[in-house]
Design a protein around this motif. Structure first.
Motif, PDB file in Angstrom:
ATOM      1  N   ALA A  98       4.486 -45.478  -0.629  1.00  0.00           N
ATOM      2  CA  ALA A  98       4.326 -45.556   0.833  1.00  0.00           C
ATOM      3  C   ALA A  98       5.624 -45.215   1.553  1.00  0.00           C
ATOM      4  CB  ALA A  98       3.847 -46.962   1.218  1.00  0.00           C
ATOM      5  N   GLU A  99       6.727 -45.783   1.089  1.00  0.00           N
ATOM      6  CA  GLU A  99       8.017 -45.562   1.748  1.00  0.00           C
ATOM      7  C   GLU A  99       8.463 -44.108   1.623  1.00  0.00           C
ATOM      8  OE1 GLU A  99      10.455 -48.370  -0.240  1.00  0.00           O
ATOM      9  OE2 GLU A  99       9.477 -50.121   0.676  1.00  0.00           O
ATOM     10  N   GLN A 100       8.340 -43.551   0.426  1.00  0.00           N
ATOM     11  CA  GLN A 100       8.816 -42.195   0.192  1.00  0.00           C
ATOM     12  C   GLN A 100       7.961 -41.146   0.908  1.00  0.00           C
ATOM     13  OE1 GLN A 100      11.637 -41.127  -1.654  1.00  0.00           O
ATOM     14  NE2 GLN A 100      12.160 -43.309  -1.473  1.00  0.00           N
ATOM     15  N   ARG A 101       6.691 -41.472   1.111  1.00  0.00           N
ATOM     16  CA  ARG A 101       5.796 -40.491   1.735  1.00  0.00           C
ATOM     17  C   ARG A 101       5.552 -40.787   3.208  1.00  0.00           C
ATOM     18  NH1 ARG A 101       1.426 -39.710  -3.310  1.00  0.00           N
ATOM     19  NH2 ARG A 101       3.051 -39.457  -4.912  1.00  0.00           N
ATOM     20  N   GLY A 102       6.153 -41.875   3.707  1.00  0.00           N
ATOM     21  CA  GLY A 102       6.026 -42.201   5.125  1.00  0.00           C
ATOM     22  C   GLY A 102       4.618 -42.567   5.536  1.00  0.00           C
ATOM     23  N   VAL A 103       3.928 -43.310   4.675  1.00  0.00           N
ATOM     24  CA  VAL A 103       2.555 -43.722   4.985  1.00  0.00           C
ATOM     25  C   VAL A 103       2.484 -45.245   4.936  1.00  0.00           C
ATOM     26  CG1 VAL A 103       1.558 -41.590   4.094  1.00  0.00           C
ATOM     27  CG2 VAL A 103       1.844 -43.558   2.561  1.00  0.00           C
ATOM     28  N   PRO A 104       1.408 -45.863   5.468  1.00  0.00           N
ATOM     29  CA  PRO A 104       1.277 -47.326   5.413  1.00  0.00           C
ATOM     30  C   PRO A 104       1.235 -47.824   3.963  1.00  0.00           C
ATOM     31  CG  PRO A 104      -0.286 -46.390   6.965  1.00  0.00           C
ATOM     32  CD  PRO A 104       0.309 -45.238   6.233  1.00  0.00           C
ATOM     33  N   GLU A 105       1.646 -49.072   3.781  1.00  0.00           N
ATOM     34  CA  GLU A 105       1.667 -49.644   2.428  1.00  0.00           C
ATOM     35  C   GLU A 105       0.272 -49.661   1.806  1.00  0.00           C
ATOM     36  OE1 GLU A 105       3.050 -53.843   0.433  1.00  0.00           O
ATOM     37  OE2 GLU A 105       4.359 -52.941   1.956  1.00  0.00           O
ATOM     38  N   SER A 106      -0.738 -49.859   2.630  1.00  0.00           N
ATOM     39  CA  SER A 106      -2.114 -49.866   2.121  1.00  0.00           C
ATOM     40  C   SER A 106      -2.468 -48.528   1.492  1.00  0.00           C
ATOM     41  CB  SER A 106      -3.102 -50.194   3.234  1.00  0.00           C
ATOM     42  OG  SER A 106      -3.001 -49.244   4.294  1.00  0.00           O
ATOM     43  N   LYS A 107      -1.897 -47.445   2.067  1.00  0.00           N
ATOM     44  CA  LYS A 107      -2.148 -46.113   1.512  1.00  0.00           C
ATOM     45  C   LYS A 107      -1.494 -45.974   0.140  1.00  0.00           C
ATOM     46  CE  LYS A 107      -3.572 -41.817   1.643  1.00  0.00           C
ATOM     47  NZ  LYS A 107      -5.014 -41.490   1.500  1.00  0.00           N
ATOM     48  N   GLY A 108      -0.285 -46.538  -0.006  1.00  0.00           N
ATOM     49  CA  GLY A 108       0.373 -46.526  -1.313  1.00  0.00           C
ATOM     50  C   GLY A 108      -0.433 -47.277  -2.345  1.00  0.00           C
ATOM     51  N   GLU A 109      -1.033 -48.393  -1.952  1.00  0.00           N
ATOM     52  CA  GLU A 109      -1.876 -49.169  -2.862  1.00  0.00           C
ATOM     53  C   GLU A 109      -3.092 -48.359  -3.297  1.00  0.00           C
ATOM     54  OE1 GLU A 109      -2.788 -52.653  -0.677  1.00  0.00           O
ATOM     55  OE2 GLU A 109      -0.768 -53.520  -0.842  1.00  0.00           O
ATOM     56  N   GLU A 110      -3.645 -47.600  -2.354  1.00  0.00           N
ATOM     57  CA  GLU A 110      -4.803 -46.765  -2.673  1.00  0.00           C
ATOM     58  C   GLU A 110      -4.444 -45.683  -3.688  1.00  0.00           C
ATOM     59  OE1 GLU A 110      -6.490 -45.140   0.855  1.00  0.00           O
ATOM     60  OE2 GLU A 110      -6.853 -47.104   1.780  1.00  0.00           O
ATOM     61  N   VAL A 111      -3.233 -45.118  -3.539  1.00  0.00           N
ATOM     62  CA  VAL A 111      -2.792 -44.090  -4.480  1.00  0.00           C
ATOM     63  C   VAL A 111      -2.686 -44.678  -5.884  1.00  0.00           C
ATOM     64  CG1 VAL A 111      -0.881 -42.568  -5.129  1.00  0.00           C
ATOM     65  CG2 VAL A 111      -1.589 -42.732  -2.728  1.00  0.00           C
ATOM     66  N   VAL A 112      -2.112 -45.890  -5.996  1.00  0.00           N
ATOM     67  CA  VAL A 112      -1.976 -46.537  -7.305  1.00  0.00           C
ATOM     68  C   VAL A 112      -3.355 -46.811  -7.903  1.00  0.00           C
ATOM     69  CG1 VAL A 112      -1.146 -48.590  -8.516  1.00  0.00           C
ATOM     70  CG2 VAL A 112       0.277 -47.522  -6.756  1.00  0.00           C
ATOM     71  N   LYS A 113      -4.290 -47.276  -7.089  1.00  0.00           N
ATOM     72  CA  LYS A 113      -5.647 -47.529  -7.585  1.00  0.00           C
ATOM     73  C   LYS A 113      -6.289 -46.243  -8.083  1.00  0.00           C
ATOM     74  CE  LYS A 113      -6.895 -51.685  -4.997  1.00  0.00           C
ATOM     75  NZ  LYS A 113      -7.822 -52.284  -3.999  1.00  0.00           N
ATOM     76  N   ALA A 114      -6.066 -45.148  -7.356  1.00  0.00           N
ATOM     77  CA  ALA A 114      -6.618 -43.859  -7.777  1.00  0.00           C
ATOM     78  C   ALA A 114      -5.981 -43.406  -9.087  1.00  0.00           C
ATOM     79  CB  ALA A 114      -6.395 -42.813  -6.680  1.00  0.00           C
ATOM     80  N   MET A 115      -4.679 -43.669  -9.242  1.00  0.00           N
ATOM     81  CA  MET A 115      -4.000 -43.333 -10.493  1.00  0.00           C
ATOM     82  C   MET A 115      -4.616 -44.109 -11.657  1.00  0.00           C
ATOM     83  SD  MET A 115      -0.015 -43.283  -9.208  1.00  0.00           S
ATOM     84  CE  MET A 115       0.638 -43.305 -10.887  1.00  0.00           C
TER      85      MET A 115
END
Length: 695
Positions: free
Chosen positions: A666-683
């Motif tokens: 989320a921090e590196q891509r400048g998106v909300p933390e919830s979006k980072g969580e979604e990326v991890v779930k997709a991974m």
């Protein structure tokens, strides 16, 4: 002419079959006798040619309650046995315990309305059914499930089925108790009626036993109301008959002295090797990895050449442990059996559905040393069951209090790491508990289970040797009367010390039977089998990988890096490999320090290791901190479709790593933390994020 051609073909086939049988010595078709499997088959009537119809079996044996279990390590099976026994003792239910894989379920729509089914289901891995529950789960969870009669979900096919369910899970995993939740949902969707709440036990929080005890009382009340049952005073009735055999000596050829099956007893162990039939493997080499004298970490190379065992990088090896002689002696002494330890006994179920968990005839010593988890944590319910057999009324009152007061039990038993013999010894001040029927110990203590270790070698580099990396467990609490000793790791330590000619291979007086039953383990051997895992390197070696493994969590990553270094030496292109490793101090427990330097030479810029030494500076530094310090690199590699791996403690480290990775993205891509969580779930969903973790 056509008739002659057909005859020629038949003759050729017969010759081919005979040739294969001769060349393989019949092993291709040989089935290794498994006493656990045999007794289980006998218990449930599932012999060759017998019915897999559970309703037919219940009618034949006069049962009105079946307790199914889906178990990977034996815990769910244990709870199933306890429920069946309690239902019979307290409510007069005619119970049987059944392995899910022994029956078909396409006739479950004809389950009688006056009977009840229990489903005790463990969740394995990432929300998966246990091995013995796969077929049942796939059948019942199928959206288009249709029963033999043609009925389906639209017809409310299971309208007659009353069921009870309890799940065994671990909240450190994302798919906590998903097996029991999904099965419960599927059964209700098909019209079945659940009795009571769907119970859930949490191994991750260490509350499994208390969760179970809290769930079962309201469940029994609900079941009694639904089925018109009346509770009665529970009187102990043995499940097994124990017969002491004066006609047999302990060294007789037909007496099991710890052998897992007939092939081992007869000295002709044959494959295939599995969780019921271990290979007695030589330990090719062993060494100490720590440099500090008060802690041990073992590296062992286990030779599987000639066994037909195969492994792939990332798999697990199962070590079959032996209880320490010190604790075996304690158990036999407190049970009043020390003088009879070598007496031969036959064990037989009183009911045709009772399962004998070890081969018979055997001896008291063999059961305690090789077959029962006498060193396991104590069950509060088991303490209650033992109370009536106390040597004195005073001790009986104390045991009753322990069994009924969970806080007191935690203070006196759990928090002091007592096993059952240690508890009984302390309660009676060494006086034997000779009134306890041996059957009750068999019923109340788990069958000893193999322990699984991540393989720390690459199958590409050493096909016939399996490496393991294991910290020897030794925990002492100030208020505990005994040091908690890991059963398997201390057994391995004794083997290592014996291999190196240590005159005192058991520094704590544990006295393991290193040479095995009948002293058949020539040299330094250990019983093993291989369990295949989904924890794998990408099929494309050019893919970047990020590895997070503090302590012995680095074991499978040694294998991963070892394999990539070998590929690089062969001239193959290898992707970036980044390892995050943590330990206490670089001069004490920096595992494989010299090897990482060699792999760096082999892989060049394609290998990086980031280390965290938690006790070297003013502040503790862990792998999580090193991840944050290298956030940009992690994100850059993930954008290149890097695979992310975590190995180690599930409760703290793995959970934090999962959270931090989402925050980094989320921090590196400048998106909300919830979006980072979604990326991890997709991974995770795509297998790009993999875990090999333990509680």
């Amino acid at each position: 002419m056509a008739q002659l051609d057909t005859l020629d073909i038949i003759v050729l086939i017969v010759l081919l079959v005979a040739t294969v049988a001769y060349l393989t010595k019949g092993t291709y078709w040989a089935v290794t006798r498994d006493p656990y499997g045999d007794s289980l088959a006998q218990a449930n009537g599932v012999k060759s040619g017998k019915s897999r119809n559970i309703i037919e079996k219940m009618e034949e044996t006069g049962k009105n309650c079946v307790v199914f279990y889906g178990s990977q390590t034996g815990t769910a099976e244990d709870y199933a046995s306890r429920l069946a026994k309690e239902g019979a003792a307290r409510f007069g239910l005619k119970t049987m315990v059944a392995d899910l894989e022994d029956y078909d379920f396409d006739n479950l729509d004809t389950f009688p309305a006056d009977k009840v089914a229990f489903f005790i289901l463990a969740t394995y891995g990432e929300g998966e059914p246990t091995d013995n529950a796969v077929d049942f789960y796939e059948f019942i969870h199928n959206d288009d499930v249709t029963f033999a009669s043609g009925s389906s979900a639209e017809d409310q096919a299971l309208a007659n089925l009353k069921y009870v369910t309890f799940g065994l899970g671990n909240n450190t995993y994302e798919h906590y108790n998903s097996m029991v939740r999904h099965v419960d949902k599927s059964l209700r969707h098909l019209g079945a009626t659940r009795i009571g709440e769907a119970g859930e036990g949490d191994d991750g929080a260490g509350t499994m036993e208390e969760d179970y005890l809290a769930w079962k009382e309201p469940m029994w009340a609900a079941l009694a109301e639904a089925m018109g049952l009346e509770e009665r005073e529970a009187v102990y009735e043995p499940v097994f008959d124990i017969t002491e055999r004066e006609d047999l000596e302990a060294d007789s050829d037909e007496v099991y002295l710890g052998e897992p099956n007939a092939n081992h007893l007869q000295g002709a162990s044959k494959g295939p090797y599995s969780q019921n039939n271990p290979y007695i493997a030589p330990i090719a080499e062993s060494k100490e990895l720590f440099t500090t004298p008060d802690r041990n970490c073992l590296h062992m190379e286990i030779d599987i050449a000639g066994s037909n065992l195969h492994y792939s990088t990332g798999d697990h090896i199962a070590i079959w442990p032996t209880n320490a002689g010190k604790e075996t002696d304690r158990f036999l002494r407190v049970a009043g059996l020390l003088d009879k330890r070598h007496t031969v006994i036959s064990v037989k179920g009183r009911d045709p559905t009772a399962k004998v968990p070890f081969p018979s005839p055997t001896t008291y010593d063999a059961v305690a040393r090789y077959h029962m988890e006498i060193c396991a944590p104590v069950s509060r319910q088991f303490v209650s069951q033992l109370a009536p057999f106390a040597p004195t009324d005073e001790i009986k009152a104390e045991m009753t209090k322990l069994g009924s007061d969970k806080d007191y039990f935690h203070q006196i038993v759990t928090d002091r790491f007592l096993n059952i013999a240690q508890l009984l010894e302390i309660q009676s001040k060494g006086q034997p508990w000779s009134k306890i029927p041996f059957s009750l110990f068999i019923e109340g203590l788990h069958k000893i289970q193999p322990r699984y270790y991540s393989i720390s070698s690459s199958s590409l580099v050493q096909e016939h040797k399996i490496a393991i990396t294991a910290v020897v467990e030794s925990i002492h609490k100030p208020n505990a009367p005994h040091i908690l000793k890991g059963v398997t790791t201390n057994y391995l330590l004794a083997l290592k010390q014996k291999q190196h000619g240590d005159p005192n291979p058991d520094p704590h007086g544990l006295n393991y039977a290193i040479t095995g039953p009948r002293n058949k383990y020539d040299g330094i051997h250990v019983p093993v089998h291989v369990r295949h895992s989904n924890f794998k390197l990408p099929s494309d070696p050019t893919k970047p990988i990020i590895l997070v493994g503090p302590g012995t969590g680095v074991a499978p990553f040694r294998a991963f890096v070892q394999e990539r270094a070998a590929l690089a030496r062969q001239g193959q292109k290898v992707g970036k490999t980044v390892l995050f490793f943590g330990c206490r101090r670089r001069d004490e427990d920096f595992l494989y320090k010299d090897e990482w330097e060699q792999y760096k030479k082999d892989l060049g810029d394609n290998f990086e290791i980031h280390t965290a030494f938690s006790r070297e500076g003013p502040k503790k530094v862990y792998v999580q901190h090193m991840m944050r310090a290298n956030a940009a690199e992690i994100n850059r590699l993930l954008e290149q479709r890097a695979y992310f791996y975590v190995c180690g403690d599930a409760a703290n480290m793995a959970r934090e790593v999962n959270t931090i990775l989402g925050q980094i993205i989320a921090e590196q891509r400048g998106v909300p933390e919830s979006k980072g969580e979604e990326v991890v779930k997709a991974m995770r969903a795509s297998n790009q994020y993999q875990e090999d973790v333990w509680s």
